[in-house]
Enzyme design. Structure first.
Site, PDB file in Angstrom:
ATOM      1  N   LYS A   1       0.817  -1.213   0.000  1.00 14.40           N
ATOM      2  CA  LYS A   1       0.000   0.000   0.000  1.00 14.40           C
ATOM      3  C   LYS A   1       0.859   1.276   0.000  1.00 14.40           C
ATOM      4  CE  LYS A   1      -3.857  -2.385   2.228  1.00 14.40           C
ATOM      5  NZ  LYS A   1      -4.985  -2.303   3.187  1.00 14.40           N
TER       6      LYS A   1
ATOM      7  N   ASN B   1      -2.234  -0.295   6.690  1.00 19.67           N
ATOM      8  CA  ASN B   1      -1.719  -1.549   7.258  1.00 19.67           C
ATOM      9  C   ASN B   1      -0.770  -2.296   6.308  1.00 19.67           C
ATOM     10  OD1 ASN B   1      -3.672  -2.349   5.500  1.00 19.67           O
ATOM     11  ND2 ASN B   1      -4.888  -3.513   6.971  1.00 19.67           N
TER      12      ASN B   1
HETATM   13  P1  ADP Z   1      -8.208  -7.085   5.070  1.00 20.30           P
HETATM   14  O1  ADP Z   1      -7.331  -6.124   4.283  1.00 20.30           O
HETATM   15  O2  ADP Z   1      -7.490  -7.658   6.259  1.00 20.30           O
HETATM   16  O3  ADP Z   1      -8.835  -8.140   4.209  1.00 20.30           O
HETATM   17  P2  ADP Z   1     -10.793  -5.758   5.068  1.00 20.30           P
HETATM   18  O4  ADP Z   1     -11.031  -6.428   3.775  1.00 20.30           O
HETATM   19  O5  ADP Z   1     -11.823  -5.894   6.139  1.00 20.30           O
HETATM   20  O6  ADP Z   1      -9.399  -6.208   5.701  1.00 20.30           O
HETATM   21  O7  ADP Z   1     -10.591  -4.187   4.836  1.00 20.30           O
HETATM   22  C1  ADP Z   1      -9.903  -3.716   3.690  1.00 20.30           C
HETATM   23  C2  ADP Z   1      -8.968  -2.598   4.128  1.00 20.30           C
HETATM   24  O8  ADP Z   1      -9.752  -1.499   4.600  1.00 20.30           O
HETATM   25  C3  ADP Z   1      -8.040  -2.924   5.301  1.00 20.30           C
HETATM   26  O9  ADP Z   1      -6.890  -3.610   4.918  1.00 20.30           O
HETATM   27  C4  ADP Z   1      -7.748  -1.556   5.838  1.00 20.30           C
HETATM   28  O10 ADP Z   1      -6.773  -0.868   5.036  1.00 20.30           O
HETATM   29  C5  ADP Z   1      -9.084  -0.844   5.669  1.00 20.30           C
HETATM   30  N1  ADP Z   1      -9.932  -0.951   6.857  1.00 20.30           N
HETATM   31  C6  ADP Z   1     -10.605  -2.044   7.304  1.00 20.30           C
HETATM   32  N2  ADP Z   1     -11.311  -1.788   8.422  1.00 20.30           N
HETATM   33  C7  ADP Z   1     -11.089  -0.468   8.699  1.00 20.30           C
HETATM   34  C8  ADP Z   1     -11.537   0.428   9.721  1.00 20.30           C
HETATM   35  N3  ADP Z   1     -12.358   0.018  10.699  1.00 20.30           N
HETATM   36  N4  ADP Z   1     -11.084   1.709   9.682  1.00 20.30           N
HETATM   37  C9  ADP Z   1     -10.262   2.141   8.709  1.00 20.30           C
HETATM   38  N5  ADP Z   1      -9.812   1.349   7.707  1.00 20.30           N
HETATM   39  C10 ADP Z   1     -10.198   0.060   7.693  1.00 20.30           C
END
Ligand code: ADP
Ligand code: MG
Length: 139
Positions: free
Chosen positions: A11, A114
């Protein structure tokens, strides 16, 4: 049967912080082989499409803005059980909950920033790989 590909994105904030090399080293050390790779700056529209599953979430607009704020590196990795093993390697979405030694624990700045994306299913690994890579770009 589990598939053998997953799609990752390093990212924008991780790129700006100079973490491409260290993150790629950890992933390849863990036995993932690079099948396709490119650096690309997503438009708002492309980021909206990639994350369309999260359209109804409160963090969607911020996420789209963030993911199109600078270049990303998209990588298609091959490995047996790729999706599950890669999710294990990157750790919890929220770096404060991610285990020691995981990529998000080491390189994430925040829940949003992240460091890396990883596909969450074999089906989405295919959809996401098709989003970034033509057949002739895969090896
Ligand atoms: P992952 O990337 O672990 O699969 P998700 O698909 O739930 O997680 O979310 C996509 C992306 O959105 C995350 O990697 C993160 O960058 C962002 N994100 C998820 N939940 C939140 C939140 N509560 N607040 C801000 N950003 C979030
Ligand atoms: Mg996800």
């Amino acid at each position: 049967m589990s598939g053998n590909i997953t799609l990752s994105i390093i990212k924008p904030f991780a790129i700006k912080s100079g973490f491409i090399g260290p993150i790629m080293a950890i992933i390849t050390e863990a036995g993932f082989r690079i099948s396709a790779i490119k650096s690309v700056k997503l438009t708002i529209g492309q980021a909206e499409e990639f994350y369309s599953v999260h359209k109804s979430k409160p963090f969607y607009n911020d996420l789209v803005e963030f993911m199109s704020s600078g270049p990303v590196v998209a990588i298609m990795f091959k490995k047996e059980n790729a999706v599950e093993d890669f999710r294990e390697l990157i750790g919890n979405t929220d770096p404060s909950k991610a285990k020691e030694g995981t990529i998000r624990k080491m390189f994430a700045e925040s829940l949003q920033r992240n460091a890396v994306h990883g596909s969450d299913s074999d089906e989405n690994a295919i959809i996401e790989s098709d989003f970034f890579f033509a057949k002739k770009e895969r090896f």
